[in-house]
Motif scaffolding. Structure first.
Motif, PDB file in Angstrom:
ATOM      1  N   ALA A   1       0.905  -1.041  -0.099  1.00 19.99           N
ATOM      2  CA  ALA A   1       0.057  -0.093   0.020  1.00 19.99           C
ATOM      3  C   ALA A   1       0.917   1.095  -0.095  1.00 19.99           C
ATOM      4  CB  ALA A   1      -0.870  -0.045   1.265  1.00 19.99           C
ATOM      5  N   ASN A   2       1.906   1.043   0.564  1.00 21.68           N
ATOM      6  CA  ASN A   2       2.931   2.518   0.891  1.00 21.68           C
ATOM      7  C   ASN A   2       3.356   2.686  -0.652  1.00 21.68           C
ATOM      8  OD1 ASN A   2       2.476   2.791   3.363  1.00 21.68           O
ATOM      9  ND2 ASN A   2       4.356   1.731   4.201  1.00 21.68           N
ATOM     10  N   ALA A   3       3.481   1.705  -1.386  1.00 21.63           N
ATOM     11  CA  ALA A   3       3.912   1.979  -2.900  1.00 21.63           C
ATOM     12  C   ALA A   3       2.823   2.674  -3.576  1.00 21.63           C
ATOM     13  CB  ALA A   3       4.390   0.565  -3.449  1.00 21.63           C
ATOM     14  N   SER A   4       1.886   2.731  -3.298  1.00 21.14           N
ATOM     15  CA  SER A   4       0.608   3.461  -3.956  1.00 21.14           C
ATOM     16  C   SER A   4       0.264   5.086  -2.988  1.00 21.14           C
ATOM     17  CB  SER A   4      -0.591   2.513  -4.227  1.00 21.14           C
ATOM     18  OG  SER A   4      -1.146   2.339  -3.168  1.00 21.14           O
ATOM     19  N   GLU A   5       1.139   5.003  -2.336  1.00 29.03           N
ATOM     20  CA  GLU A   5       0.573   6.291  -1.643  1.00 29.03           C
ATOM     21  C   GLU A   5       0.921   7.584  -2.281  1.00 29.03           C
ATOM     22  OE1 GLU A   5       2.561   6.378   2.302  1.00 29.03           O
ATOM     23  OE2 GLU A   5       4.298   7.374   1.498  1.00 29.03           O
ATOM     24  N   TYR A   6       0.190   8.758  -2.010  1.00 29.27           N
ATOM     25  CA  TYR A   6       0.593   9.989  -2.797  1.00 29.27           C
ATOM     26  C   TYR A   6       0.746  11.266  -1.700  1.00 29.27           C
ATOM     27  CZ  TYR A   6      -4.558  10.268  -3.325  1.00 29.27           C
ATOM     28  OH  TYR A   6      -6.132   9.969  -2.766  1.00 29.27           O
ATOM     29  N   LYS A   7       1.177  12.105  -2.272  1.00 30.61           N
ATOM     30  CA  LYS A   7       1.412  13.409  -0.987  1.00 30.61           C
ATOM     31  C   LYS A   7       0.726  14.387  -1.671  1.00 30.61           C
ATOM     32  CE  LYS A   7       5.256  10.839   0.375  1.00 30.61           C
ATOM     33  NZ  LYS A   7       5.392  10.736   1.712  1.00 30.61           N
ATOM     34  N   ILE A   8       0.250  15.351  -0.753  1.00 29.99           N
ATOM     35  CA  ILE A   8      -0.235  16.613  -1.189  1.00 29.99           C
ATOM     36  C   ILE A   8       0.949  17.584  -0.738  1.00 29.99           C
ATOM     37  CG2 ILE A   8      -1.893  18.506  -0.068  1.00 29.99           C
ATOM     38  CD1 ILE A   8      -3.400  15.840  -1.392  1.00 29.99           C
ATOM     39  N   ILE A   9       1.172  18.516  -1.771  1.00 28.76           N
ATOM     40  CA  ILE A   9       2.526  19.117  -1.430  1.00 28.76           C
ATOM     41  C   ILE A   9       2.194  20.784  -1.883  1.00 28.76           C
ATOM     42  CG2 ILE A   9       3.999  17.521  -2.612  1.00 28.76           C
ATOM     43  CD1 ILE A   9       3.713  18.530  -5.291  1.00 28.76           C
ATOM     44  N   VAL A  10       2.834  21.566  -1.563  1.00 26.55           N
ATOM     45  CA  VAL A  10       3.010  22.963  -1.618  1.00 26.55           C
ATOM     46  C   VAL A  10       4.457  23.508  -1.966  1.00 26.55           C
ATOM     47  CG1 VAL A  10       0.984  23.408  -0.105  1.00 26.55           C
ATOM     48  CG2 VAL A  10       3.197  23.321   0.777  1.00 26.55           C
ATOM     49  N   ASN A  11       4.443  24.758  -2.143  1.00 30.43           N
ATOM     50  CA  ASN A  11       5.786  25.206  -2.527  1.00 30.43           C
ATOM     51  C   ASN A  11       6.709  25.091  -1.230  1.00 30.43           C
ATOM     52  OD1 ASN A  11       7.809  27.741  -2.461  1.00 30.43           O
ATOM     53  ND2 ASN A  11       6.930  27.404  -4.445  1.00 30.43           N
ATOM     54  N   LYS A  12       7.786  25.136  -1.498  1.00 30.88           N
ATOM     55  CA  LYS A  12       8.907  24.644  -0.389  1.00 30.88           C
ATOM     56  C   LYS A  12       8.973  26.025   0.602  1.00 30.88           C
ATOM     57  CE  LYS A  12      13.834  23.637  -0.059  1.00 30.88           C
ATOM     58  NZ  LYS A  12      15.072  23.038  -0.865  1.00 30.88           N
ATOM     59  N   ASN A  13       8.746  27.116   0.022  1.00 32.01           N
ATOM     60  CA  ASN A  13       8.919  28.512   0.928  1.00 32.01           C
ATOM     61  C   ASN A  13       7.497  28.831   1.404  1.00 32.01           C
ATOM     62  OD1 ASN A  13      11.669  28.536   0.111  1.00 32.01           O
ATOM     63  ND2 ASN A  13      10.905  29.759  -1.815  1.00 32.01           N
ATOM     64  N   SER A  14       6.532  27.923   1.250  1.00 31.91           N
ATOM     65  CA  SER A  14       5.260  28.040   1.740  1.00 31.91           C
ATOM     66  C   SER A  14       5.337  28.127   3.380  1.00 31.91           C
ATOM     67  CB  SER A  14       4.359  27.139   1.235  1.00 31.91           C
ATOM     68  OG  SER A  14       2.886  27.254   2.114  1.00 31.91           O
ATOM     69  N   THR A  15       4.511  29.055   4.093  1.00 28.39           N
ATOM     70  CA  THR A  15       4.318  28.786   5.585  1.00 28.39           C
ATOM     71  C   THR A  15       3.494  27.606   5.944  1.00 28.39           C
ATOM     72  OG1 THR A  15       2.255  30.443   5.523  1.00 28.39           O
ATOM     73  CG2 THR A  15       4.478  31.584   5.871  1.00 28.39           C
ATOM     74  N   ILE A  16       2.853  27.126   5.167  1.00 27.83           N
ATOM     75  CA  ILE A  16       1.719  26.077   5.434  1.00 27.83           C
ATOM     76  C   ILE A  16       2.935  24.592   5.734  1.00 27.83           C
ATOM     77  CG2 ILE A  16       0.169  24.252   4.680  1.00 27.83           C
ATOM     78  CD1 ILE A  16      -0.617  26.385   2.653  1.00 27.83           C
ATOM     79  N   ASP A  17       2.641  24.274   6.784  1.00 32.02           N
ATOM     80  CA  ASP A  17       3.343  22.902   7.342  1.00 32.02           C
ATOM     81  C   ASP A  17       2.500  21.661   7.246  1.00 32.02           C
ATOM     82  OD1 ASP A  17       6.009  24.167   7.573  1.00 32.02           O
ATOM     83  OD2 ASP A  17       5.088  24.661   9.538  1.00 32.02           O
ATOM     84  N   LYS A  18       1.208  21.812   7.429  1.00 34.90           N
ATOM     85  CA  LYS A  18       0.404  20.841   7.604  1.00 34.90           C
ATOM     86  C   LYS A  18      -1.079  21.298   7.304  1.00 34.90           C
ATOM     87  CE  LYS A  18      -1.265  16.928  10.284  1.00 34.90           C
ATOM     88  NZ  LYS A  18      -0.470  15.694  10.662  1.00 34.90           N
ATOM     89  N   LEU A  19      -1.840  20.756   6.350  1.00 37.81           N
ATOM     90  CA  LEU A  19      -3.262  20.690   6.245  1.00 37.81           C
ATOM     91  C   LEU A  19      -4.016  19.749   6.638  1.00 37.81           C
ATOM     92  CD1 LEU A  19      -2.901  22.146   2.584  1.00 37.81           C
ATOM     93  CD2 LEU A  19      -3.644  23.346   4.391  1.00 37.81           C
ATOM     94  N   SER A  20      -5.251  19.990   7.172  1.00 40.03           N
ATOM     95  CA  SER A  20      -6.403  18.935   7.585  1.00 40.03           C
ATOM     96  C   SER A  20      -6.940  18.385   6.336  1.00 40.03           C
ATOM     97  CB  SER A  20      -7.224  19.428   8.500  1.00 40.03           C
ATOM     98  OG  SER A  20      -8.298  20.378   7.959  1.00 40.03           O
ATOM     99  N   PRO A  21      -7.622  17.319   6.316  1.00 47.94           N
ATOM    100  CA  PRO A  21      -8.292  16.736   5.291  1.00 47.94           C
ATOM    101  C   PRO A  21      -9.636  17.941   4.949  1.00 47.94           C
ATOM    102  CG  PRO A  21      -7.705  15.159   6.848  1.00 47.94           C
ATOM    103  CD  PRO A  21      -7.455  16.182   7.495  1.00 47.94           C
ATOM    104  N   SER A  22     -10.132  18.206   6.103  1.00 44.74           N
ATOM    105  CA  SER A  22     -11.022  19.279   5.775  1.00 44.74           C
ATOM    106  C   SER A  22     -10.608  20.371   4.780  1.00 44.74           C
ATOM    107  CB  SER A  22     -11.726  19.570   7.064  1.00 44.74           C
ATOM    108  OG  SER A  22     -12.682  20.447   6.850  1.00 44.74           O
TER     109      SER A  22
END
Length: 156
Positions: free
Chosen positions: A29-50
């Motif tokens: 399953a880990n082989a098929s995971e994907y990531k939510i990404i933002v710009n490297k310089n973004s102030t966002i560190d984590k986003l909730s599913p909502s």
């Protein structure tokens, strides 16, 4: 009594085997995971599913920090796009098409910008602060920042 004891050992062996097999499934399953990404310089560190859901449904354009939140989509025939919308937004592609047609028709919104493939998505997020996107885990690079992991088992 000996027969019952023998079944207990076999049951224990089955449990051990199943847990080992389950661990193997997790690594697949880990082989098929994907990531939510933002710009490297973004102030966002984590986003909730909502938050992700509201961003990709066009309900929020800026986060509470004031930073822009502009979603990017892969092309409509992309398997990862279908998976993302199914798991995170809880809508099928046809439901999303109907949703956006209604919003566009009433002038209340427009769908996320589409890019041709994961490489184009990665480059766009890396070059412009404010974009939020999803990519396969193996495509992740140090050009962007990961803010959420989504695997077969759900959101992490």
């Amino acid at each position: 009594m000996g027969l019952i004891y023998k079944y207990k050992i076999n049951f224990l062996e089955v449990c051990i085997f199943m847990s080992m097999f389950g661990a193997g499934l997790i690594s697949v399953a880990n082989a098929s995971e994907y990531k939510i990404i933002v710009n490297k310089n973004s102030t966002i560190d984590k986003l909730s599913p909502s938050q992700i859901k509201r961003i990709f449904l066009g309900k929020i354009r800026r986060l509470s920090s004031g930073e822009r939140a502009v979603p990017l989509d892969l092309s409509k025939n992309s398997a990862i796009r279908k998976k993302f919308y199914s798991q995170v937004i809880c809508k099928s592609q046809s439901q999303m098409n109907a949703y956006w047609m209604r919003l566009v028709f009433t002038g209340k919104g427009r769908p996320p910008e589409e890019v041709s493939d994961s490489d184009a998505m990665l480059e766009k997020v890396a070059s412009v602060n404010g974009y939020i996107a999803y990519i396969k885990a193996e495509k992740l690079s140090d050009k962007v920042k990961e803010v959420m992991i989504i695997s077969e088992g759900g959101i992490e």
